[in-house]
Design an enzyme around this catalytic site. Structure first.
Site, short mmCIF file in Angstrom:
data_model
loop_
_atom_site.label_atom_id
_atom_site.label_comp_id
_atom_site.label_asym_id
_atom_site.label_seq_id
_atom_site.Cartn_x
_atom_site.Cartn_y
_atom_site.Cartn_z
N LYS A 132 2.38 -10.31 -22.68
CA LYS A 132 2.55 -10.77 -21.32
C LYS A 132 3.91 -11.65 -21.43
O LYS A 132 4.85 -11.17 -20.55
CB LYS A 132 1.48 -11.59 -20.84
CG LYS A 132 1.92 -11.83 -19.41
CD LYS A 132 1.14 -11.15 -18.23
CE LYS A 132 1.70 -11.41 -16.85
NZ LYS A 132 0.71 -11.52 -15.93
N GLU B 259 9.96 -8.00 -11.85
CA GLU B 259 9.54 -6.55 -11.73
C GLU B 259 10.65 -6.15 -11.16
O GLU B 259 10.53 -4.88 -10.29
CB GLU B 259 8.37 -6.58 -11.07
CG GLU B 259 7.46 -5.50 -11.26
CD GLU B 259 6.06 -5.58 -10.65
OE1 GLU B 259 5.33 -6.42 -11.06
OE2 GLU B 259 5.71 -4.78 -9.92
N ARG C 164 9.37 -26.93 -0.34
CA ARG C 164 10.23 -25.56 -0.86
C ARG C 164 10.27 -25.49 -2.29
O ARG C 164 11.03 -25.00 -3.04
CB ARG C 164 11.66 -26.02 -0.44
CG ARG C 164 11.80 -25.74 1.22
CD ARG C 164 13.28 -25.27 1.33
NE ARG C 164 13.35 -25.32 2.92
CZ ARG C 164 13.72 -26.19 3.58
NH1 ARG C 164 13.94 -27.20 3.18
NH2 ARG C 164 13.91 -26.18 5.10
N HIS D 40 -3.79 -0.36 -12.05
CA HIS D 40 -3.97 -1.42 -10.79
C HIS D 40 -4.00 -0.82 -9.40
O HIS D 40 -4.34 -1.23 -8.68
CB HIS D 40 -3.20 -2.73 -10.95
CG HIS D 40 -3.59 -3.62 -11.59
ND1 HIS D 40 -3.92 -3.55 -13.29
CD2 HIS D 40 -4.06 -4.90 -11.42
CE1 HIS D 40 -4.17 -4.63 -13.67
NE2 HIS D 40 -4.30 -5.54 -12.83
N ASN E 45 1.18 -2.83 -14.27
CA ASN E 45 0.07 -2.54 -13.38
C ASN E 45 -0.89 -1.41 -13.68
O ASN E 45 -1.51 -0.98 -12.71
CB ASN E 45 0.92 -2.35 -12.01
CG ASN E 45 1.36 -3.64 -11.41
OD1 ASN E 45 0.85 -4.53 -11.44
ND2 ASN E 45 2.88 -3.63 -11.05
N LYS F 42 3.41 -14.95 -10.95
CA LYS F 42 3.18 -14.06 -9.84
C LYS F 42 2.09 -14.96 -9.06
O LYS F 42 1.24 -15.40 -9.74
CB LYS F 42 2.57 -12.73 -10.00
CG LYS F 42 3.67 -11.69 -10.26
CD LYS F 42 3.09 -10.30 -10.07
CE LYS F 42 4.04 -9.36 -10.48
NZ LYS F 42 3.43 -8.04 -10.36
N GLU G 16 -7.96 -6.57 -18.80
CA GLU G 16 -6.64 -7.06 -18.84
C GLU G 16 -6.31 -7.05 -20.43
O GLU G 16 -4.91 -6.92 -20.78
CB GLU G 16 -6.38 -8.22 -18.11
CG GLU G 16 -6.75 -8.35 -16.53
CD GLU G 16 -6.18 -7.62 -15.64
OE1 GLU G 16 -5.14 -6.96 -16.20
OE2 GLU G 16 -6.52 -7.66 -14.48
N HIS H 4 -12.43 -7.82 -9.91
CA HIS H 4 -11.05 -7.40 -10.54
C HIS H 4 -11.05 -6.46 -11.46
O HIS H 4 -10.71 -5.47 -11.53
CB HIS H 4 -10.07 -8.54 -10.21
CG HIS H 4 -8.67 -7.96 -10.53
ND1 HIS H 4 -8.00 -7.32 -9.98
CD2 HIS H 4 -8.05 -8.27 -11.66
CE1 HIS H 4 -6.82 -7.08 -10.24
NE2 HIS H 4 -6.68 -7.60 -11.73
N HIS I 141 -7.01 -1.49 -7.51
CA HIS I 141 -7.00 -2.19 -5.87
C HIS I 141 -7.50 -1.49 -5.00
O HIS I 141 -8.21 -2.10 -4.16
CB HIS I 141 -5.34 -2.56 -5.69
CG HIS I 141 -5.03 -3.56 -6.38
ND1 HIS I 141 -3.72 -3.98 -6.59
CD2 HIS I 141 -5.51 -4.87 -7.05
CE1 HIS I 141 -3.39 -4.95 -7.28
NE2 HIS I 141 -4.52 -5.55 -7.63
N ARG J 93 8.07 -4.96 -16.28
CA ARG J 93 7.08 -5.76 -15.67
C ARG J 93 5.96 -4.61 -15.12
O ARG J 93 4.80 -5.05 -15.05
CB ARG J 93 7.49 -6.88 -15.00
CG ARG J 93 6.15 -7.67 -14.68
CD ARG J 93 6.76 -9.02 -14.13
NE ARG J 93 5.26 -10.06 -13.85
CZ ARG J 93 5.39 -11.05 -13.69
NH1 ARG J 93 6.41 -11.74 -13.61
NH2 ARG J 93 4.12 -11.59 -13.36
#
Ligand SMILES: NC(=O)c1ccc[n+]([C@@H]2O[C@H](COP(=O)([O-])OP(=O)(O)OC[C@H]3O[C@@H](n4cnc5c(N)ncnc54)[C@H](O)[C@@H]3O)[C@@H](O)[C@H]2O)c1
Ligand SMILES: [Zn+2]
Length: 367
Positions: free
Chosen positions: A228, A238, A122, A250, A247, A144, A186, A268, A254, A243
């Site tokens: 960042k 987010e 956990r 993206h 993206n 993330k 990026e 990517h 994606h 935040r």
């Protein structure tokens, strides 16, 4: 100890952590991470390529025994199968909650190891030791973590912050030109989001950065980490609309990656670079952004050798297919897809009322 060190803080209350940036920092890993390696032993997770380059060096400088878990290199490693194997290996190694697993590698190793750390018992501690430009300026920071699903990238994951990020900028010396350039997408993204002065810096210094200039490299990494860290500090999960700006490029990126089957055909960062441009082109089409700003970005990306048209990547006339991929986007909200668009360089915002038919037609007609 001679290497210079810059520290950027990610301020998240009790989950705050440092990002150490410097040339030759792998040699100082024991000194820097020491306090966080509470049990006097640790496990390093890495991939085959990075293992052959940096594992011994890292382990040698830790100043304590460490075990290693080595995974295959490449995006396919961010899978359920590898997650399962990794978790079993970590349990076999006797990793406890207060231990600190070290993720040594690019975004693939960082995302997978971070996710494993988030679910193992956990939640176990982990630190990021990123070795690609993309991981040093983006994926290692902010917590993330994820693996990919058949339905799309990063769809199974968790927020789980590392206890520290150790960036040895010298590791980029062995990165291929193609991977380095992909990671640069990026970097330039931070300028496009809300820092037009940094975009100007990029226009002047990107060539040198990609040619291996260590001063330009360090500066770009520091400015990117500051950006960042600031954004993550404002909106860790987010939820407040800050935040999500990260993206930019993206949603398109994606979809392009999915069309390429997440293969080496399109890395990517390469998909993100074209995605950034598509976001600006759509912004121009909708009358939101001056054509001159999109053109400035196009010239910049082209000068660095990025693909700046869909046909260069074999992705022209695929509007409907790309929209279908976008429907899996994590930003989907009640059947609507918010888009990150721009009013100009350094003026990104979230648009919630974009007509997907316009985007589909644009993708069908753009060459
Ligand atoms: N978590 C986040 O916030 C976040 C943000 C952006 C991207 N990502 C994820 O990051 C992943 C991409 O990361 P990446 O571009 O680092 O890819 P990667 O981890 O696959 O690394 C690229 C290649 O470079 C090799 N490599 C790594 N370091 C090297 C070095 N120093 N010298 C020589 N070779 C080296 C690797 O073995 C690999 O083959 C994607 O899965 C993407 O979804 C996550
Ligand atoms: Zn990205």
């Amino acid at each position: 100890m001679t290497s210079d060190l810059t520290t950027v803080s990610v301020d998240l209350g009790t989950r705050s952590y440092p990002i150490w940036i410097g040339s030759g920092l792998l040699a100082r890993s024991g000194e820097l991470l020491g306090d966080r390696l509470v049990r006097g032993r640790t496990v390093v997770v890495t991939d085959e390529t990075v293992a052959s380059l940096y594992l011994e060096h890292l382990q040698g400088s830790l100043g304590m025994p460490s075990e290693t878990i080595i995974l295959p290199a490449g995006e396919a490693t961010k899978s359920f199968a590898h997650l399962e194997w990794l978790c079993e290996q970590l349990l076999e190694a006797g990793v406890e909650r207060k231990d600190c697993i070290l993720a040594l590698g690019g975004g693939v190793i960082g995302d997978l190891t971070g996710f494993a750390a988030s679910i193992l018992r956990r939640g176990c501690g982990f630190a990021q030791v990123p070795t690609t430009l993309l991981a040093q300026v983006d994926s290692s920071i902010g917590g993330k973590t994820a693996i990919n699903a058949t339905a799309g990238k990063n769809l199974i994951g968790a927020f789980h912050q590392p206890v520290a990020v150790l960036i040895d900028t010298e590791t980029l010396d062995t990165l291929s030109d193609r991977e380095l350039r992909a990671g640069y997408a990026e970097v330039v993204k931070y300028g496009l989001i809300d820092d037009p002065a940094f975009f100007g810096w990029c226009e002047t210094h990107a060539q040198a950065l990609l040619a291996g200039d260590s001063e330009a490299r360090s500066q770009a990494i520091e400015i990117s980490c500051l950006a960042k860290a600031r954004i993550v500090g404002l909106d860790e999960r987010e939820t407040s609309g800050t935040r999500v700006l990260l993206n930019l490029g993206h949603t398109f990126g994606h979809a392009l990656e999915a069309e390429a089957g997440f293969s080496d055909q399109l890395l990517h960062g390469e998909a993100v670079a074209l995605g950034l441009l598509l976001a600006f082109d759509v912004s121009v089409l909708l009358g939101l952004c001056p054509q001159a700003d999109a053109q400035r970005l196009r010239i910049h990306l082209k000068s660095l050798g990025f693909a700046t048209t869909l046909s260069e990547c074999g992705m022209a006339h695929r509007g409907a297919r790309m929209i279908a991929h976008m429907a899996q986007d994590k930003k989907m909200d009640g059947g609507r897809l918010p888009f990150l668009l721009a009013r100009g360089i350094g003026q990104t915002f979230l648009a919630t009322d974009v007509d997907l038919n316009i985007v589909r037609d644009f993708l069908d007609q753009a060459t």
